[in-house]
Enzyme design. Structure first.
Site, PDB file in Angstrom:
ATOM      1  NE  ARG A 224       3.369   3.497   9.515  1.00  0.00           N
ATOM      2  CZ  ARG A 224       2.783   4.687   9.676  1.00  0.00           C
ATOM      3  NH1 ARG A 224       3.523   5.793   9.694  1.00  0.00           N
ATOM      4  NH2 ARG A 224       1.493   4.781   9.854  1.00  0.00           N
ATOM      5  CG  HIS A 272       5.694   7.924  14.396  1.00  0.00           C
ATOM      6  ND1 HIS A 272       5.611   6.598  14.049  1.00  0.00           N
ATOM      7  CD2 HIS A 272       4.815   8.563  13.597  1.00  0.00           C
ATOM      8  CE1 HIS A 272       4.722   6.452  13.082  1.00  0.00           C
ATOM      9  NE2 HIS A 272       4.220   7.627  12.787  1.00  0.00           N
TER      10      HIS A 272
HETATM   11  P1  NAP Z   1      -1.724   7.464   0.130  1.00  0.00           P
HETATM   12  O1  NAP Z   1      -2.701   8.554  -0.151  1.00  0.00           O
HETATM   13  O2  NAP Z   1      -2.214   6.060   0.147  1.00  0.00           O
HETATM   14  O3  NAP Z   1      -0.569   7.613  -0.959  1.00  0.00           O
HETATM   15  C1  NAP Z   1       0.402   6.637  -1.159  1.00  0.00           C
HETATM   16  C2  NAP Z   1       1.279   7.030  -2.347  1.00  0.00           C
HETATM   17  O4  NAP Z   1       2.343   6.086  -2.460  1.00  0.00           O
HETATM   18  C3  NAP Z   1       0.519   7.002  -3.682  1.00  0.00           C
HETATM   19  O5  NAP Z   1       0.965   8.032  -4.521  1.00  0.00           O
HETATM   20  C4  NAP Z   1       0.936   5.647  -4.266  1.00  0.00           C
HETATM   21  O6  NAP Z   1       0.923   5.570  -5.693  1.00  0.00           O
HETATM   22  C5  NAP Z   1       2.365   5.563  -3.789  1.00  0.00           C
HETATM   23  N1  NAP Z   1       2.824   4.169  -3.798  1.00  0.00           N
HETATM   24  C6  NAP Z   1       2.300   3.103  -3.145  1.00  0.00           C
HETATM   25  N2  NAP Z   1       2.990   1.982  -3.446  1.00  0.00           N
HETATM   26  C7  NAP Z   1       3.953   2.357  -4.315  1.00  0.00           C
HETATM   27  C8  NAP Z   1       4.967   1.659  -5.007  1.00  0.00           C
HETATM   28  N3  NAP Z   1       5.137   0.334  -4.867  1.00  0.00           N
HETATM   29  N4  NAP Z   1       5.780   2.352  -5.825  1.00  0.00           N
HETATM   30  C9  NAP Z   1       5.616   3.696  -5.997  1.00  0.00           C
HETATM   31  N5  NAP Z   1       4.664   4.425  -5.372  1.00  0.00           N
HETATM   32  C10 NAP Z   1       3.847   3.749  -4.546  1.00  0.00           C
HETATM   33  O7  NAP Z   1      -0.994   7.702   1.510  1.00  0.00           O
HETATM   34  P2  NAP Z   1      -0.867   9.069   2.341  1.00  0.00           P
HETATM   35  O8  NAP Z   1      -2.125   9.380   3.036  1.00  0.00           O
HETATM   36  O9  NAP Z   1      -0.279  10.100   1.451  1.00  0.00           O
HETATM   37  O10 NAP Z   1       0.201   8.619   3.453  1.00  0.00           O
HETATM   38  C11 NAP Z   1       1.470   8.104   3.101  1.00  0.00           C
HETATM   39  C12 NAP Z   1       2.159   7.494   4.297  1.00  0.00           C
HETATM   40  O11 NAP Z   1       2.677   8.507   5.140  1.00  0.00           O
HETATM   41  C13 NAP Z   1       1.282   6.672   5.239  1.00  0.00           C
HETATM   42  O12 NAP Z   1       1.054   5.372   4.742  1.00  0.00           O
HETATM   43  C14 NAP Z   1       2.084   6.663   6.514  1.00  0.00           C
HETATM   44  O13 NAP Z   1       2.941   5.533   6.522  1.00  0.00           O
HETATM   45  C15 NAP Z   1       2.919   7.931   6.419  1.00  0.00           C
HETATM   46  N6  NAP Z   1       2.559   8.919   7.462  1.00  0.00           N
HETATM   47  C16 NAP Z   1       3.469   9.207   8.419  1.00  0.00           C
HETATM   48  C17 NAP Z   1       3.172  10.141   9.393  1.00  0.00           C
HETATM   49  C18 NAP Z   1       4.178  10.527  10.446  1.00  0.00           C
HETATM   50  O14 NAP Z   1       3.843  11.220  11.397  1.00  0.00           O
HETATM   51  N7  NAP Z   1       5.421  10.134  10.317  1.00  0.00           N
HETATM   52  C19 NAP Z   1       1.915  10.779   9.388  1.00  0.00           C
HETATM   53  C20 NAP Z   1       1.022  10.470   8.386  1.00  0.00           C
HETATM   54  C21 NAP Z   1       1.351   9.527   7.412  1.00  0.00           C
HETATM   55  P3  NAP Z   1      -0.450   5.740  -6.520  1.00  0.00           P
HETATM   56  O15 NAP Z   1      -0.806   7.205  -6.390  1.00  0.00           O
HETATM   57  O16 NAP Z   1      -0.077   5.390  -7.893  1.00  0.00           O
HETATM   58  O17 NAP Z   1      -1.452   4.837  -5.873  1.00  0.00           O
HETATM   59  C1  GLV Z   2       1.055   8.357  11.235  1.00  0.00           C
HETATM   60  O1  GLV Z   2       2.102   7.788  11.221  1.00  0.00           O
HETATM   61  C2  GLV Z   2      -0.035   8.085  10.348  1.00  0.00           C
HETATM   62  O2  GLV Z   2       0.039   7.109   9.582  1.00  0.00           O
HETATM   63  O3  GLV Z   2      -1.029   8.843  10.381  1.00  0.00           O
END
Ligand code: NAP
Ligand code: GLV
Length: 309
Positions: A224, A272
């Site tokens: 983000r 994005h």
């Molecule tokens: P997720 O499954 O919720 O994983 C989040 C990870 O971040 C987990 O490993 C978590 O640790 C870690 N985390 C959270 N808070 C933390 C902290 N304070 N310190 C250290 N580590 C921390 O999320 P996801 O599905 O992988 O997605 C991640 C992010 O990618 C989304 O929230 C979104 O913002 C972004 N995204 C972007 C796009 C794009 O097109 N640009 C697309 C999809 C997603 P734990 O494992 O210990 O809980």
């Molecule tokens: C995209 O940014 C997502 O969070 O899926």
């Protein structure tokens, strides 16, 4: 009873088609064309306007249309008694892995330099280290970060992760918590941010963090825009602490026309698109959650609202 798609200024006909392919009888309405707000039991949201969710008195579930949920958690008008779910989707993971791999390889194989050399008509080999000498640190080892780390590792990259809690991912070292952030950062020649946006992670990509990295680290932010302190990035690029950045997300989107990032020769920008939800791939879990919400069953991919992601 019906499902409402709330995605302002977007043609969502592909979403309607994908949802109907999973359940032809599902009644799908597209905000703002809602017949009777009392019929809406499920809201599928992306960039929803403030207070819109309060229009639906019989909601049983609110779903993000993506992986991230900060847009919903930051909405102070969201009815907090309604469960919140998000998407965990193979398509999202694969698409993110493609993007990060591209960013890593472009940087590592010096393609920016070769593009410039082509413009200048210059034939010159750039020296590169062996791939195993480049440390790639993934901040956030959740659903997407873990998948990306595995793909990079399978490709032969020297990859390691950082998350909130300790975890094991195949042979990939994972550091955890603030106590181990230093160990993680000091090895990262390429830093990839895949954290959710929470009060703890907001502004985490700042001067203090950059100064703990090896000089000339390359930054890839696909999480983000609010993770990055933009002025600190510009300073780090100027000083050489960072060698460049690939940015997919921004504090303001679309990125304003006169923003300095547009013309910066060390910054690559995408709008994005690192991983855009594919309706065909994601519709199955949405329809399943709609069914579960109607039957009072446990929902898939529930968000830990207290934890912030
Ligand atoms: P997720 O499954 O919720 O994983 C989040 C990870 O971040 C987990 O490993 C978590 O640790 C870690 N985390 C959270 N808070 C933390 C902290 N304070 N310190 C250290 N580590 C921390 O999320 P996801 O599905 O992988 O997605 C991640 C992010 O990618 C989304 O929230 C979104 O913002 C972004 N995204 C972007 C796009 C794009 O097109 N640009 C697309 C999809 C997603 P734990 O494992 O210990 O809980
Ligand atoms: C995209 O940014 C997502 O969070 O899926």
């Amino acid at each position: 009873m019906s499902l409402a798609i709330i995605y302002p200024n977007k043609d969502v006909s592909n979403w309607v088609t994908a949802l109907h392919a999973c359940d032809p009888k599902l009644k799908v309405e597209v905000w703002p064309e809602i017949g009777n707000p009392e019929e809406i039991e499920f809201a599928l949201c992306w960039n929803h306007p403030a207070a819109v969710l309060q229009q639906f008195p019989n909601l049983k579930c609110i779903s993000s249309l993506g992986a991230g949920v900060n847009h919903l958690l930051n909405d102070s008008t969201r009815p907090t008694n309604i469960p919140l779910v998000r998407l965990v989707d193979d398509g999202l993971k694969q698409s993110m892995a493609e993007y990060v791999m591209l960013g890593v390889l472009e940087h590592f194989r010096r393609f920016q330099d070769y593009r410039q050399q082509q413009t200048d008509g210059e034939w010159k080999e750039q020296q590169i280290p062996h791939m195993s000498e480049i440390g790639i640190g993934i901040m956030g080892c959740g659903e997407i970060g873990r998948y990306v780390a595995n793909k990079l590792s399978e490709f032969g990259c020297n990859v390691f992760g950082w998350s909130r809690s300790p975890k094991e991912i195949n042979n990939i070292p994972v550091y955890s918590g603030n106590d181990e952030l230093d160990k993680f950062l000091k090895k990262a020649n390429i830093l990839v941010c895949l954290l959710p946006l929470t009060p703890e992670t907001e502004n985490i990509l700042n001067t203090q963090t950059f100064n703990r990295l090896p000089p000339k680290t390359y930054l890839i932010n696909v999480a983000r825009g609010f993770h990055l302190v933009e002025e600190d990035l510009l300073l780090a690029l100027e000083s050489g602490q960072l060698s460049g950045a690939l940015l997919d997300v921004f504090r303001e989107e679309p990125l304003p026309k006169h923003h300095p990032f547009w013309s910066h020769n060390k910054i690559t920008i995408t709008p994005h698109v690192a991983s855009v939800t594919n309706p065909k791939s994601a519709a199955v879990q949405i329809v399943e959650n709609y069914r579960r919400a109607q039957n009072g069953e446990t929902l898939l991919n529930l968000v830990n609202v207290e934890g912030g992601y």
